[in-house]
Design an enzyme around this catalytic site. Structure first.
Site, mmCIF file in Angstrom:
data_model
loop_
_atom_site.group_PDB
_atom_site.id
_atom_site.type_symbol
_atom_site.label_atom_id
_atom_site.label_comp_id
_atom_site.label_asym_id
_atom_site.label_seq_id
_atom_site.Cartn_x
_atom_site.Cartn_y
_atom_site.Cartn_z
ATOM 1 N N GLU A 90 0.834 -1.201 0.000
ATOM 2 C CA GLU A 90 0.000 0.000 0.000
ATOM 3 C C GLU A 90 0.869 1.251 0.000
ATOM 4 O O GLU A 90 1.989 1.244 0.538
ATOM 5 C CB GLU A 90 -0.926 -0.009 1.221
ATOM 6 C CG GLU A 90 -1.938 -1.150 1.141
ATOM 7 C CD GLU A 90 -2.919 -1.194 2.298
ATOM 8 O OE1 GLU A 90 -4.124 -1.361 2.026
ATOM 9 O OE2 GLU A 90 -2.505 -1.067 3.462
ATOM 10 N N CYS A 103 3.555 8.816 0.918
ATOM 11 C CA CYS A 103 4.141 7.988 1.974
ATOM 12 C C CYS A 103 4.387 6.605 1.375
ATOM 13 O O CYS A 103 3.433 5.896 1.049
ATOM 14 C CB CYS A 103 3.138 7.937 3.126
ATOM 15 S SG CYS A 103 3.640 6.870 4.469
ATOM 16 N N CYS A 114 6.660 -4.553 15.515
ATOM 17 C CA CYS A 114 6.238 -3.742 16.661
ATOM 18 C C CYS A 114 4.809 -4.128 17.063
ATOM 19 O O CYS A 114 3.941 -4.307 16.200
ATOM 20 C CB CYS A 114 6.269 -2.258 16.306
ATOM 21 S SG CYS A 114 7.921 -1.703 15.882
ATOM 22 N N SER A 194 12.066 7.431 7.848
ATOM 23 C CA SER A 194 11.672 7.130 9.228
ATOM 24 C C SER A 194 12.198 5.749 9.601
ATOM 25 O O SER A 194 11.998 4.783 8.866
ATOM 26 C CB SER A 194 10.141 7.158 9.319
ATOM 27 O OG SER A 194 9.708 6.812 10.606
ATOM 28 N N CYS A 336 -0.910 6.197 9.943
ATOM 29 C CA CYS A 336 0.334 5.536 10.370
ATOM 30 C C CYS A 336 0.038 4.207 11.038
ATOM 31 O O CYS A 336 -0.812 4.130 11.927
ATOM 32 C CB CYS A 336 1.056 6.376 11.419
ATOM 33 S SG CYS A 336 1.527 7.973 10.860
#
Ligand code: SAH
Ligand code: SF4
Length: 344
Positions: A90, A103, A114, A194, A336
């Site tokens: 995605e 993004c 995580c 990131s 996110c």
């Protein structure tokens, strides 16, 4: 068949030269791929037919297939893309008043796992190539052109914050940064990588002479708490991660972003805010407080507004720059940590 997408102009000039045409044909090819979003060879009308024939024999363009396009009420767009081997990823397009951001995902799934992230819970399939990463920016760019819903109609910021850990796919990430910079003309300062805190990758990136913005997803000021949130990946201590961040700032001159996802009654107390402020004293950084986005099966809840406010005020009082990230695209699971591998 070799994909052309992912090659830079120099490499495309070599393709041209080895196919027996003049090297400048490689520049034209680069323009078709990166400026004109070509999806097939037929459109490349300014290239000699013999060259096109040879390209078609040995190469594919390397674009993904857009399977589903979803639009949020806030303008966010999410694409489900299928890659050449059937893997599905995605990518998200985010309109802001001053710019348009894409993004991108760097891996299909994520090996870090995580406990608060839907991608991390969906397993890991493979690394993406540079061609597959830049394709996401081109695909979002096409949607922008179609809808014409944004002034310049092009992506001008790219954040490596989709599925996957970019620094665990280091070479493809850096190659993509260079392509975005050199082939698409995006400024390095508008590119953000990131990372969950992969220290060797941070140190390598600081040597690349590519002053991109670095965001470190810290989420906890102590090793114990970080270990709870990121059980399989506590190879580097918080102190080692912050030290690598400090060195990144001094090497590149760029301000560091510290991402901190607020989880109700887990990492959002005054004590953690104080510890975080201690850790960041004297560092040229700003803290981005991310609201937790729920996804099926994740055992956390978002911090209530009063916790967020108290945490933010405490940091500000200690002289730390702090912003609260707006939740975008949550109605289409594009926020996110909500991206995951899907088969439908
Ligand atoms: N792997 C990289 C980049 C992708 S994640 C990283 O972890 O930094 C992008 C951002 O989304 C990270 O800051 C991550 O911590 C955050 N995130 C993950 N899951 C989330 C969730 N459920 N809610 C809010 N933010 C989340
Ligand atoms: Fe991977 Fe980042 Fe999600 Fe962690 S937060 S599982 S590193 S994508």
């Amino acid at each position: 068949m070799v994909p052309l997408l992912g090659l830079n102009t120099e490499e495309l000039r070599t393709v041209a030269a080895t196919s027996g045409v003049q090297a400048f044909r490689g520049n034209q090819l680069a323009e078709w791929l990166y400026q004109r979003n070509a999806r097939d060879f037929d459109r490349m009308s300014n290239l000699p037919p013999a060259f096109l024939e040879s390209l078609q024999k040995h190469f594919i363009i390397g674009r993904s297939k857009i399977i589903i396009t979803q639009r949020s009420t806030d303008g966010t767009v999410k694409l489900l893309l299928e890659l050449s081997d059937g893997a599905r990823i995605e990518t998200v397009g985010l309109p802001y008043s001053s710019h348009y951001s894409c993004c991108v995902s760097t891996q299909a799934g994520c090996p870090v796992g995580c406990g608060f992230c839907a991608t991390g819970q969906s397993g890991f399939k493979r690394n993406l190539t540079a061609g597959e990463i830049i394709d996401q920016v081109l695909s979002i760019g096409e949607i922008l052109k179609e809808t014409g819903n944004h002034g310049r109609g092009r992506v001008d910021h790219v954040t490596f914050m989709g599925m996957g850990e970019p620094l665990l796919n280091y070479d493809a990430t850096v190659k993509t940064l260079k392509l975005l910079n050199n082939e698409l003309g995006l400024s390095a300062r508008n590119l953000t990588v990131s990372t969950i805190g992969q220290v060797p990758g941070i140190r390598r990136l600081s040597q690349e002479k590519l002053p991109v913005t670095l965001a470190i997803s810290l989420h906890a000021p102590t090793d114990d708490l970080r270990h709870q949130l990121i059980p399989g990946f506590v190879r580097w201590t918080v102190a080692e991660i912050i030290s690598a961040g400090r060195d990144y700032v001094s090497q590149t001159g760029r301000r560091l972003t510290i991402e901190y996802c607020l989880l109700n009654d887990v990492n959002d107390h005054a004590g953690e805010a104080q510890q975080l402020a201690d850790l960041l004293q004297g560092l040229n950084c700003h803290v981005n407080l991310i609201p937790f986005n729920p996804a099926e099966g994740l055992p956390y809840t978002a911090s209530p507004p009063q916790h967020v406010q108290a945490f933010s005020n405490l940091l500000a009082k200690r002289g730390i720059q702090v912003t609260e990230r707006a939740r975008r695209g949550a109605d289409i699971d594009a926020a996110c940590g909500q991206l995951k591998q899907r088969n439908c």
